[in-house]
Structures are given as structure tokens and as C-alpha cells.
Design a protein around this motif. Structure first.
Motif, PDB file in Angstrom:
ATOM      1  N   LEU A   1       0.825  -1.211   0.000  1.00  0.00           N
ATOM      2  CA  LEU A   1       0.000   0.000   0.000  1.00  0.00           C
ATOM      3  C   LEU A   1       0.858   1.260   0.000  1.00  0.00           C
ATOM      4  N   LEU A   2       1.892   1.268   0.832  1.00  0.00           N
ATOM      5  CA  LEU A   2       2.743   2.454   0.955  1.00  0.00           C
ATOM      6  C   LEU A   2       3.575   2.693  -0.300  1.00  0.00           C
TER       7      LEU A   2
ATOM      8  N   MET B   1      -2.527  16.708  -2.934  1.00  0.00           N
ATOM      9  CA  MET B   1      -1.754  17.946  -2.936  1.00  0.00           C
ATOM     10  C   MET B   1      -2.072  18.810  -4.147  1.00  0.00           C
ATOM     11  N   LYS B   2      -2.464  18.177  -5.240  1.00  0.00           N
ATOM     12  CA  LYS B   2      -2.725  18.924  -6.469  1.00  0.00           C
ATOM     13  C   LYS B   2      -4.148  19.479  -6.514  1.00  0.00           C
ATOM     14  N   PHE B   3      -5.132  18.665  -6.102  1.00  0.00           N
ATOM     15  CA  PHE B   3      -6.532  19.038  -6.332  1.00  0.00           C
ATOM     16  C   PHE B   3      -7.238  19.621  -5.107  1.00  0.00           C
TER      17      PHE B   3
ATOM     18  N   MET C   1       0.176  11.335 -12.749  1.00  0.00           N
ATOM     19  CA  MET C   1       0.336  10.859 -11.371  1.00  0.00           C
ATOM     20  C   MET C   1       0.107   9.357 -11.268  1.00  0.00           C
ATOM     21  N   LEU C   2      -0.659   8.808 -12.213  1.00  0.00           N
ATOM     22  CA  LEU C   2      -0.939   7.375 -12.188  1.00  0.00           C
ATOM     23  C   LEU C   2       0.274   6.551 -12.578  1.00  0.00           C
ATOM     24  N   LEU C   3       1.299   7.227 -13.134  1.00  0.00           N
ATOM     25  CA  LEU C   3       2.507   6.512 -13.515  1.00  0.00           C
ATOM     26  C   LEU C   3       3.434   6.267 -12.332  1.00  0.00           C
ATOM     27  N   SER C   4       3.095   6.854 -11.186  1.00  0.00           N
ATOM     28  CA  SER C   4       3.933   6.664 -10.002  1.00  0.00           C
ATOM     29  C   SER C   4       4.112   5.189  -9.645  1.00  0.00           C
ATOM     30  N   PRO C   5       3.050   4.367  -9.641  1.00  0.00           N
ATOM     31  CA  PRO C   5       3.263   2.933  -9.349  1.00  0.00           C
ATOM     32  C   PRO C   5       4.176   2.255 -10.355  1.00  0.00           C
TER      33      PRO C   5
ATOM     34  N   PRO D   1       0.369   8.028  -5.241  1.00  0.00           N
ATOM     35  CA  PRO D   1      -0.576   8.694  -6.148  1.00  0.00           C
ATOM     36  C   PRO D   1      -1.699   9.405  -5.405  1.00  0.00           C
ATOM     37  N   VAL D   2      -2.164   8.804  -4.310  1.00  0.00           N
ATOM     38  CA  VAL D   2      -3.234   9.424  -3.527  1.00  0.00           C
ATOM     39  C   VAL D   2      -2.751  10.748  -2.923  1.00  0.00           C
TER      40      VAL D   2
END
Length: 441
Positions: free
Chosen positions: A165-166, A178-180, A310-314, A172-173
Motif C-alpha cells: 500500500l505504501l 496535494m494537487k486538487f 500521477m498514475l505513472l507513479s506505481p 498517487p493518492v
């Protein structure tokens, strides 16, 4: 072979530093290997000044670079950046597990000693952070290290779930929040969000330019001031997202230590072979997606500020974890071969003195690249930067062998231990007759 834990009624043994005979050579080798990669990455991105370049400047540098330097820059992104700090983070969690096992074997409480170690690490890191370099990792490790105490009695399955999870979900969460969230709170729409993002980028670019100027040609006082401005204005806000995956890596190390995967490596070779295969697949998938994204950004068909990025972080985490696991599993398997073990043991002393070497790498890099020294920031090619870093690290390897032949700890390790235990630790190696007498006893 560790002794069984003392019974609850046995008196607690006094806490003491780990003796050289108690160290696990494989872990020292892995730590030395990781330190080399971290140094090359830090110099390539930070001390050389690349981290303070705007995107147009980076694109211009790529366009004017030779094919050799372009290949090296792509290789750094795929094989080095983020991978060796992942190994270091994993080893930190594993080290916590080792400390717990040794404390239990001696009948000593782990929490007071561990907390003192973290406090002293934080103090040393603070001097490093504000007096030398904003990229200090010691303060970060010390801060997150306290969270490991919350997981020390958790089952391995729980640790694995939290780690996943971490590492893959939390970042991404956090980035999305922080962005929205500020946009939603302000009542602005997509247009207001775009304007805010543009203004933030302009401020960031200005801060980068000012910081690079101060580092490349300023005095020490100017360097320290710019260092603090950039840390609080640019670096610290991004640490929130960095903390969570880091804790996930700590937890994986804690679990590996519990299972004694490295202490009893010959009994777990099947696991490491399987890890090598699976992690290689992870690394290839993550690297392939990353290369496609970089190509699309170079072709201007993909906006790096797009929300879905941001979804590319994983995927990036998948690449970092995969490549790091390939390195670790490969080194463990090679270490089981006598000829390779002799070669790899060259890295053990530099791993034993990891703190001293890490801090000295900062001092050397400041002298080489900053205006307070030779001022080479932005003046040498990527290939020369990497080559120079490897030469400096080779000198550190030689120095570490020389030092540990005469002293029990590196200078920084001695300071850390002395502060932790509240008294000066013996520094010099015992003479040959004395060592023989101790062994006989």
C-alpha cells in the motif's frame, strides 16, 4: 548463530555496539554496493547541477549531447536513479530487525537504544542538511525510523500488505490530494488550477536558477542560505510523498530480517533465484513504460503536467523495486561462489563505514562542483561526471580498507556510537597479542 533469547527473569544485558565479529559480511557488501550507486546518482543529479535545470534547459542539454552522453543519461534513469536508495532503505529496515534479534538474545530492551540511535542520527543529519547539502537522507531515515516501532510485533502478512500500500498506492493518492484539494478549497475550476500550476512552475524555475547560481559561484554563507531556501521552498514539500514509499521499503527489510533471508542465505537460494526472475520481469515492464513516456514527452505528445501522469507513479516504483531486487538477488547468488565472494568482499569495508563515506562524499562533491571549491558545476559532461564519481568511490574503498585495519569504526560511526551510548567508545583495533587473548577467552 545467535543465542536464544534470555528468559523474562534474566537480568538485562548492557547495550553495546556490534562487534566486528558479529557483523554479517554479505550485508556490508550490499551496503557498500548501494553506497556506490547512491553517490553516482547524487553527483549526477544534484552536485552537477542537473536537478536545478528547467525542463527547456534539460531538453537543450539532451539535444546538444553526444550519443554516448545521451545513452548514459537514459541508462542512469533506468538503472541507477532511485534504485540504490531503494536498497539502502531496505537495508535500514533489515538493520532494525537485526538489532531486535540481538537485543532479544542479550535480554536487553530494544526501544530505548533504538530511539537514542535515531535521535543522534537526526542530529548528525541536521548538521549535514543545513551546513552542507539539502539532499541529506539521515534526517529522513531517522524521522521515519520511529514508525518502525509501530510494526515490530506485526505479522509478516500485515507487513507485506502495508508495504504494498505504501509503495504503490499511497503516493498517487498523496500527489492527487496535494494537487486538487487546494483547487477545490479555493472554489476554482480547471482554468484556475492551470493558472496556479503555471505560477508554481514559474516560482520553481526561478528558485532553481537562483539556487544553482549560489551553488556554482557563491560563498559558503551564500551556499548555506540558498541551501535552506531551496530545502524549505522546493525540497521539503516533496518529502511528504517520499516518506510513504520509504517506510514501505523499511517494512520489507524488517520482514526479510525476521526470516533471516540474508543471515542464512545458503538455505534460501531457491527464494533468491525466484526473486531474480520475478524482479527482472518487474524491471523490464517498468523500464519499458518509462522509456515510452520519456519518448512521448520529448516528442511533445505528452504533457508532463497532465493530471493522469500521477498514475505513472506505481510504474516508476515497479521499476525501482524491480531493478533494486535484481541487484540484491544477483549479488546474494554471486556471493555464494568462492571466487565472487573474494571479489565482492572488497566492498565490505566501505559498507562498514557507510556513514563516514556518505558524509565525506558530500564534502568532496562540494569541493569539486560548488563555487567554494573547483566550481565544476555544469562544466563537465555526464560521462566525465560518472567516471569521476567512480574514481572517488574507488579511493574511498582503499581508504576504508586502510582505516579499518587500524580502527574499529569509521570516524562518523565512532561519533554516532559514542553519542548513542553516552561514552567514548574504544577506537583502535586491539594489538595482535591482546586480540589472541580475547579469542582464547
Amino acid at each position: 548463530m545467535s543465542q536464544p533469547p534470555s528468559s523474562p527473569t534474566a537480568p538485562q544485558a548492557d547495550a553495546r555496539p556490534v562487534d566486528a565479529s558479529e557483523r554479517l559480511a554479505l550485508l556490508d557488501v550490499l551496503r557498500g554496493f548501494a553506497l556506490c550507486g547512491v553517490f553516482v546518482s547524487n553527483v549526477f543529479m544534484w552536485f552537477s547541477g542537473r536537478a536545478y535545470m528547467t525542463r527547456p534547459q534539460v531538453e537543450a542539454a539532451m539535444a546538444s549531447a553526444t550519443w554516448v552522453d545521451q545513452t548514459l543519461m537514459y541508462s542512469m534513469g533506468i538503472l541507477v536513479n532511485g534504485k540504490f536508495i531503494t536498497i539502502f532503505s531496505f537495508l535500514f529496515g533489515l538493520g532494525f530487525s537485526v538489532q531486535m534479534m540481538r537485543a532479544e538474545a542479550r535480554g536487553a530492551a530494544i526501544t530505548p537504544l533504538y530511539m537514542r540511535r535515531l535521535v543522534m542520527m537526526f542530529l548528525i543529519g541536521s548538521v549535514h542538511l543545513f551546513g552542507l547539502w539539502l539532499g541529506d537522507i539521515l534526517t529522513t531515515y531517522a524521522t521515519i525510523g520511529f514508525a518502525l516501532l509501530l510494526f515490530r510485533e506485526r505479522q509478516d502478512k500485515t507487513l507485506l500488505i502495508w508495504a504494498a500500500l505504501l509503495i504503490f498506492i499511497a503516493l498517487p493518492v498523496v500527489n492527487a490530494a496535494m494537487k486538487f484539494v487546494p483547487i477545490l478549497l479555493s472554489g476554482g475550476g480547471a482554468e484556475a488550477g492551470a493558472e496556479a500550476a503555471k505560477a508554481a512552475m514559474e516560482r520553481s524555475n526561478q528558485l532553481r536558477a537562483e539556487t544553482r547560481q549560489a551553488f556554482s559561484s557563491g560563498t559558503y554563507v551564500e551556499m548555506v542560505r540558498a541551501n535552506a531556501r531551496y530545502f524549505f521552498g522546493q525540497f521539503l514539500p516533496g518529502l511528504a510523498g517520499f516518506f510513504l514509499p520509504l517506510l514501505g521499503r523499511f517494512l520489507l527489510g524488517l520482514m526479510a530480517g525476521r526470516r533471516r533471508l540474508f543471515h542464512d542465505a545458503p538455505q534460501h537460494l531457491a527464494f533468491f533465484r525466484k526473486l531474480l526472475r520475478w524482479s527482472l520481469g518487474m524491471a523490464l515492464i517498468g523500464s519499458a513504460v518509462g522509456m515510452v513516456v520519456q519518448y512521448m514527452m520529448r516528442q511533445k505528445t505528452l504533457d508532463p503536467q497532465s493530471p493522469w501522469m500521477m498514475l505513472l507513479s506505481p510504474v516508476r516504483q515497479l521499476n525501482e523495486m524491480g531493478v533494486a531486487a535484481v541487484y540484491v538477488a544477483g549479488l546474494v547468488l554471486l556471493f555464494q561462489r568462492e571466487a565472487w565472494q573474494r571479489r565482492l568482499m572488497v566492498l565490505a569495508p566501505v559498507g562498514r563505514m557507510a556513514l563516514t563515506n556518505y558524509l565525506s562524499q558530500t564534502v568532496i562533491s562540494l569541493f569539486v562542483y560548488y563555487g567554494i571549491g573547483l566550481g565544476l558545476m555544469g562544466k563537465i559532461s555526464p560521462g566525465a561526471t560518472i567516471a569521476l564519481s567512480l574514481v572517488i568511490f574507488a579511493v574511498q574503498v582503499v581508504f576504508s580498507h586502510w582505516w579499518l585495519a587500524r580502527f574499529r569504526f569509521g570516524p562518523a560511526e565512532w561519533l554516532w556510537r559514542s553519542l548513542t551510548y553516552g561514552k567514548a567508545q574504544p577506537m583502535r583495533q586491539p594489538s595482535a597479542p591482546a586480540a589472541a587473548a580475547v579469542t582464547a577467552v
